[in-house]
Scaffold this active site. Structure first.
Site, PDB file in Angstrom:
ATOM      1  CB  SER A 178      57.610  27.577 -11.631  1.00  0.00           C
ATOM      2  OG  SER A 178      58.742  26.767 -11.412  1.00  0.00           O
ATOM      3  CG  HIS A 206      55.653  31.441 -12.231  1.00  0.00           C
ATOM      4  ND1 HIS A 206      55.017  30.870 -13.295  1.00  0.00           N
ATOM      5  CD2 HIS A 206      56.914  30.930 -12.232  1.00  0.00           C
ATOM      6  CE1 HIS A 206      55.839  30.032 -13.908  1.00  0.00           C
ATOM      7  NE2 HIS A 206      56.999  30.052 -13.276  1.00  0.00           N
ATOM      8  CE  LYS A 237      57.544  31.519 -17.050  1.00  0.00           C
ATOM      9  NZ  LYS A 237      58.763  31.332 -16.321  1.00  0.00           N
TER      10      LYS A 237
HETATM   11  C1  LIG Z   1      60.037  30.787 -16.755  1.00  0.00           C
HETATM   12  C2  LIG Z   1      61.004  31.055 -15.653  1.00  0.00           C
HETATM   13  C3  LIG Z   1      62.276  31.570 -15.903  1.00  0.00           C
HETATM   14  C4  LIG Z   1      62.804  31.715 -17.294  1.00  0.00           C
HETATM   15  O1  LIG Z   1      62.202  32.755 -17.959  1.00  0.00           O
HETATM   16  P1  LIG Z   1      62.199  32.775 -19.558  1.00  0.00           P
HETATM   17  O2  LIG Z   1      61.901  34.166 -19.919  1.00  0.00           O
HETATM   18  O3  LIG Z   1      61.158  31.797 -19.983  1.00  0.00           O
HETATM   19  O4  LIG Z   1      63.578  32.332 -19.992  1.00  0.00           O
HETATM   20  C5  LIG Z   1      63.065  31.912 -14.834  1.00  0.00           C
HETATM   21  N1  LIG Z   1      62.652  31.716 -13.568  1.00  0.00           N
HETATM   22  C6  LIG Z   1      61.454  31.179 -13.282  1.00  0.00           C
HETATM   23  C7  LIG Z   1      61.044  30.989 -11.863  1.00  0.00           C
HETATM   24  C8  LIG Z   1      60.591  30.827 -14.319  1.00  0.00           C
HETATM   25  O5  LIG Z   1      59.412  30.279 -14.050  1.00  0.00           O
END
Ligand SMILES: *Cc1c(COP(=O)(O)O)cnc(C)c1O
Length: 386
Positions: A178, A206, A237
């Site tokens: 990320s 992602h 996302k």
């Molecule tokens: C955003 C993210 C999460 C958490 O997901 P949410 O639904 O926002 O709690 C977990 N792992 C990664 C790699 C992320 O980028």
């Protein structure tokens, strides 16, 4: 004063350029957003496909709200499991090509649930140093032995796997990292896991919606499948809504229903979110132009930036980080961009290693080529003025 030690720590954060402030959004997510009454060109969301404000998703949520209300009213195992949750799980399994899928409220909770259900005291968990914080927190909660390996250093990982005497072994990795935007070479990792009889947990937060011709994510990107893979992705996302899911063998998801505490002891998400997500899945699959657009934007940005001191990281994904180094300079650049009506977040330690503070540019199918050309021109100018 009871809390004066907290005030002192806050002051230390401020001095170090590490205190975070929240800005208030007054518009939906999109290429242009409104903050404090001012419009910004935005490169700061994870809404990679531009679906967070899509009319089809809004309509699905509205009609689901009219029919099913707004709150789930209970956890999944009590009475909160709606037919809309069920339909979405079925659609997610079909979309990912995996036997079964299970919805969680958030990605953070999915990771806590998976890891604590699959590993305990007698087990060992191997994790990439750059994994998302939620995976690390999950390991601590599981009480398993925690072994972190340098980013993508599979030789180091193999040594540690070979030396392990644990009952069960789990390898955890982000599929698309990320903060760096690079993709884990999953086929190699899978081969390693096979040699050492470890399970492989892939966090595709992602990659889902973005990677692969149909947006099915990291597995489609590499054309792989294995019973050894516990696939996890988030739905807040690229999918543009909220939530997360785990997919894999039926035994896995059935077991998580029984044992994942972050699944059991929490209220189910509003069913209207599942309705919006079912609409989103159809667009992700059908509208390949969104991924084509992302590829064009990535190329335009990388060709447009002419940096000498700052460093554009090697990334082929919508996450395009520019390393600046010092915290204060990174903040200053982010602020200078804001003054010019462009919002790119400064990412600082502890989210990234010390001395590697960066701008995290994230691209969205909602952007036009001219938006990215403008960003590149302004960044080039700011660097030469610095
Ligand atoms: C955003 C993210 C999460 C958490 O997901 P949410 O639904 O926002 O709690 C977990 N792992 C990664 C790699 C992320 O980028």
């Amino acid at each position: 004063m009871l809390f004066s030690y907290l005030a002192d720590e806050l002051e230390d954060l401020e001095t170090a350029g590490l205190r975070r402030h929240r800005r208030m959004l007054e518009s939906p997510q999109g290429a242009r957003i409104v903050v404090d009454g001012r419009e910004y060109l935005s490169f700061c969301s994870n809404d990679y496909l531009g679906l967070a404000n899509h009319p089809a998703l809004i309509a699905a949520a509205q009609s689901a709200a009219a029919r099913y209300g707004v709150g789930a009213g209970a956890s999944h195992l009590v009475s909160g499991h709606s037919v809309l949750h069920h339909e979405l799980e079925t659609a997610l399994a079909a979309f990912t090509g995996l036997p079964s899928a299970l919805l969680f409220s958030t990605g953070y909770m999915a990771n806590l649930g998976i890891v604590t259900a699959l590993a305990g005291r007698d087990d060992e968990i191997f994790a990439d140093k750059l994994n998302h914080a939620s995976l690390n927190d999950a390991v601590l909660l599981s009480r398993a032995k925690f072994t972190r390996y340098p980013h993508l250093d599979f030789a180091a990982l193999e040594k540690r796997l070979a030396a392990s005497r644990a009952k069960r072994k789990l390898v955890l990795t982000d599929a698309l990292f990320s903060m760096d935007g690079d993709i884990a070479p999953v086929p190699e990792l899978l081969a390693l896991c096979e040699r050492h009889d470890a399970l492989l947990v892939l966090d595709d937060a992602h990659g889902f919606g973005v990677l692969g011709a149909f947006g099915r994510g990291i597995l489609e990107h590499f054309g792989i499948a294995s019973e050894r893979i516990v696939y996890m992705a988030t739905l807040g996302k690229a999918a543009g809504v909220f939530g997360a899911f785990v997919a894999g063998p039926v035994e896995l998801t059935d077991y998580l229903v029984q044992r994942a505490r972050s699944y059991i002891y929490t209220t189910a998400t509003p069913p209207l979110l599942s309705a919006a997500l079912s609409a989103s899945l159809q667009l992700i699959e059908k509208e390949a132009w969104r991924r084509d657009r992302l590829r064009e934007l990535i190329t335009a940005l990388r060709q447009g930036l002419k940096l000498r001191r700052w460093r554009l990281m090697d990334s082929t994904t919508p996450i395009q980080p520019v390393i600046i180094g010092a915290n204060q300079e990174t903040l200053a650049v982010s602020e200078a961009l804001c003054e010019r009506g462009i919002w790119v977040p400064a990412i600082r330690p502890p989210t990234v290693p010390k001395g590697e503070a960066r701008l995290r540019i994230s691209l969205s199918a909602a952007h036009g080529i001219e938006d990215v050309a403008h960003l590149a021109a302004v960044l080039n100018e700011l660097e030469s003025a610095a």
